[in-house]
Scaffold this active site. Sequence first.
Site, PDB file in Angstrom:
ATOM      1  N   ASP A   1       2.158   5.247   2.857  1.00  8.85           N
ATOM      2  CA  ASP A   1       1.837   5.477   1.448  1.00  8.85           C
ATOM      3  C   ASP A   1       0.334   5.565   1.235  1.00  8.85           C
ATOM      4  O   ASP A   1      -0.179   6.505   0.612  1.00  8.85           O
ATOM      5  CB  ASP A   1       2.371   4.319   0.598  1.00  8.85           C
ATOM      6  CG  ASP A   1       3.797   4.531   0.137  1.00  8.85           C
ATOM      7  OD1 ASP A   1       4.095   5.618  -0.351  1.00  8.85           O
ATOM      8  OD2 ASP A   1       4.602   3.602   0.274  1.00  8.85           O
TER       9      ASP A   1
ATOM     10  N   GLU B   1      -0.166   5.491  -7.070  1.00  6.32           N
ATOM     11  CA  GLU B   1       0.552   4.225  -7.145  1.00  6.32           C
ATOM     12  C   GLU B   1      -0.095   3.144  -6.298  1.00  6.32           C
ATOM     13  O   GLU B   1      -0.095   1.972  -6.647  1.00  6.32           O
ATOM     14  CB  GLU B   1       1.999   4.447  -6.685  1.00  6.32           C
ATOM     15  CG  GLU B   1       2.828   3.187  -6.622  1.00  6.32           C
ATOM     16  CD  GLU B   1       4.231   3.436  -6.127  1.00  6.32           C
ATOM     17  OE1 GLU B   1       5.041   2.495  -6.182  1.00  6.32           O
ATOM     18  OE2 GLU B   1       4.517   4.555  -5.675  1.00  6.32           O
TER      19      GLU B   1
ATOM     20  N   ASP C   1       2.239  10.423  -6.085  1.00  5.73           N
ATOM     21  CA  ASP C   1       3.145   9.427  -5.507  1.00  5.73           C
ATOM     22  C   ASP C   1       3.278   9.811  -4.041  1.00  5.73           C
ATOM     23  O   ASP C   1       3.977  10.768  -3.696  1.00  5.73           O
ATOM     24  CB  ASP C   1       4.509   9.430  -6.189  1.00  5.73           C
ATOM     25  CG  ASP C   1       5.343   8.209  -5.791  1.00  5.73           C
ATOM     26  OD1 ASP C   1       5.029   7.601  -4.744  1.00  5.73           O
ATOM     27  OD2 ASP C   1       6.277   7.849  -6.516  1.00  5.73           O
TER      28      ASP C   1
ATOM     29  N   ILE D   1       4.678   8.585  -1.275  1.00  8.12           N
ATOM     30  CA  ILE D   1       6.039   8.608  -0.720  1.00  8.12           C
ATOM     31  C   ILE D   1       6.956   7.996  -1.760  1.00  8.12           C
ATOM     32  O   ILE D   1       7.071   6.776  -1.870  1.00  8.12           O
ATOM     33  CB  ILE D   1       6.147   7.842   0.610  1.00  8.12           C
ATOM     34  CG1 ILE D   1       5.238   8.467   1.665  1.00  8.12           C
ATOM     35  CG2 ILE D   1       7.596   7.839   1.109  1.00  8.12           C
ATOM     36  CD1 ILE D   1       5.286   7.767   3.016  1.00  8.12           C
ATOM     37  N   ASP D   2       7.583   8.842  -2.555  1.00  8.34           N
ATOM     38  CA  ASP D   2       8.522   8.353  -3.569  1.00  8.34           C
ATOM     39  C   ASP D   2       9.842   7.995  -2.902  1.00  8.34           C
ATOM     40  O   ASP D   2      10.293   8.680  -1.981  1.00  8.34           O
ATOM     41  CB  ASP D   2       8.749   9.429  -4.639  1.00  8.34           C
ATOM     42  CG  ASP D   2       9.593   8.913  -5.780  1.00  8.34           C
ATOM     43  OD1 ASP D   2       9.252   7.852  -6.331  1.00  8.34           O
ATOM     44  OD2 ASP D   2      10.588   9.565  -6.129  1.00  8.34           O
TER      45      ASP D   2
ATOM     46  N   THR E   1      10.374   4.752  -1.562  1.00  6.05           N
ATOM     47  CA  THR E   1       9.900   4.049  -0.371  1.00  6.05           C
ATOM     48  C   THR E   1      11.023   3.295   0.329  1.00  6.05           C
ATOM     49  O   THR E   1      11.065   3.223   1.559  1.00  6.05           O
ATOM     50  CB  THR E   1       8.769   3.063  -0.752  1.00  6.05           C
ATOM     51  OG1 THR E   1       7.766   3.772  -1.474  1.00  6.05           O
ATOM     52  CG2 THR E   1       8.135   2.450   0.477  1.00  6.05           C
TER      53      THR E   1
ATOM     54  N   ASP F   1       5.558   9.219 -10.854  1.00  2.00           N
ATOM     55  CA  ASP F   1       6.903   9.706 -10.549  1.00  2.00           C
ATOM     56  C   ASP F   1       7.208  11.019 -11.251  1.00  2.00           C
ATOM     57  O   ASP F   1       7.906  11.879 -10.713  1.00  2.00           O
ATOM     58  CB  ASP F   1       7.966   8.687 -10.991  1.00  2.00           C
ATOM     59  CG  ASP F   1       7.945   7.406 -10.201  1.00  2.00           C
ATOM     60  OD1 ASP F   1       7.853   7.472  -8.963  1.00  2.00           O
ATOM     61  OD2 ASP F   1       8.019   6.318 -10.821  1.00  2.00           O
TER      62      ASP F   1
END
Length: 387
Positions: free
Chosen positions: A54, A79, A153, A155-156, A158, A310
């Site tokens: 991330d 994020e 984001d 790595i949405d 996770t 997001d």
Amino acid sequence: MSEILHELLCASEKAACIARACRQEEALFQLLIEEKKEDERNKKFLTDFKTLADVLVQEVIKHDLGKKFPGLEKNVRGEESNEFTNEHEEKIIVEVCSTEEETASLLQKVLDNNKAAAKTLARAVHQEVTLKDLALDADNVSIPLDNIAVWVDPIDSTYQYIKGSEDIKPVKGIYPKGLQCVTVLIGVFLLDTGHPIMGVINQPFAVKDPVTLRWKSQLYWGVSYMGSNICSGNPDNKTRCVSQQSSTTGDNSYAAVTSSAETKDVLKALLVVCGENLHFAAGAGYKCLCVIQGLVDFYLFSEDTTFKWDSCAPHAILKSLGGGILNLSECIKSANKKPCNRPHILYNSEEEEAKGADRWANKGGLVAYRSEQHLEDFIDIFTKNLP
């Protein structure tokens, strides 16, 4: 506009390469997980994690955009904090260094002196990514760089990335969970108005090659600015990405996707409207993508646990299709009122008196849609069935 979009797409693909590199060895992957601090935690999960992947992805996107467009890196928001704590409780600021060797040396500290892993990740960070055959027909659109900012984001979903289920079967084209639900989200918005104008969604684990067993990405993008609406999916990129035909199966029946964490009252109302066409899936970005792809008409979620990072990227793509993302609570309040004023979610202001990640939460929930006409009908029926 084409130059910016091209850089966003390349950045998303490099991000996907890093995400895949971090999953190549299970032993390495276990080193990359660190529990989030209390004020960073998403309330939806009992345990929420951030990964080095991330942080790396977010820093790479910031670095690469700043290299191409000096100054833009200052307006890249995301994020994740780039402060990482290794097993020796040593706090390290993760960043992209000038050379691959310097980046590897920094990552080695994070990875408890795992030299091989650090070199692998540094190689992915500094690789040149080129995307061929991209018809980015946005040359006639110009935007001032000093009035844009970027939500990332890295790595949405996770949890799905960490869990790593690879054998999940789709239901009517929709994956309820698994690596296919993982997305890289990069959205551009205007600083003065907060309106989203450009979005890129990358699915790093979209397709698995049956011969090499390696994963390949699927890319989606859209631009909606000053009357120009352009998106991926068609040879000329001048018409909508998906069919104009609704996913409806009856007079008052729509297809929708939501989270398994949705409240009982909302689920009950959705079942009345959608029946067997109510689907569940992981990842806010992926659920929005289901709307973009035309697999469902709506993505609805009433909780406050989705965030600006997001929704910004898919929001811009949906706008290019004639849809958008609205505050669900406001939609319910304005149901059956004429004239109906339903403003889109904005991305330049934070929630007052909120702390940590909650400052950028989509308070009141959200509803993502492709058709204004279908939205009116859907909201009216849905609201009538709420207790």
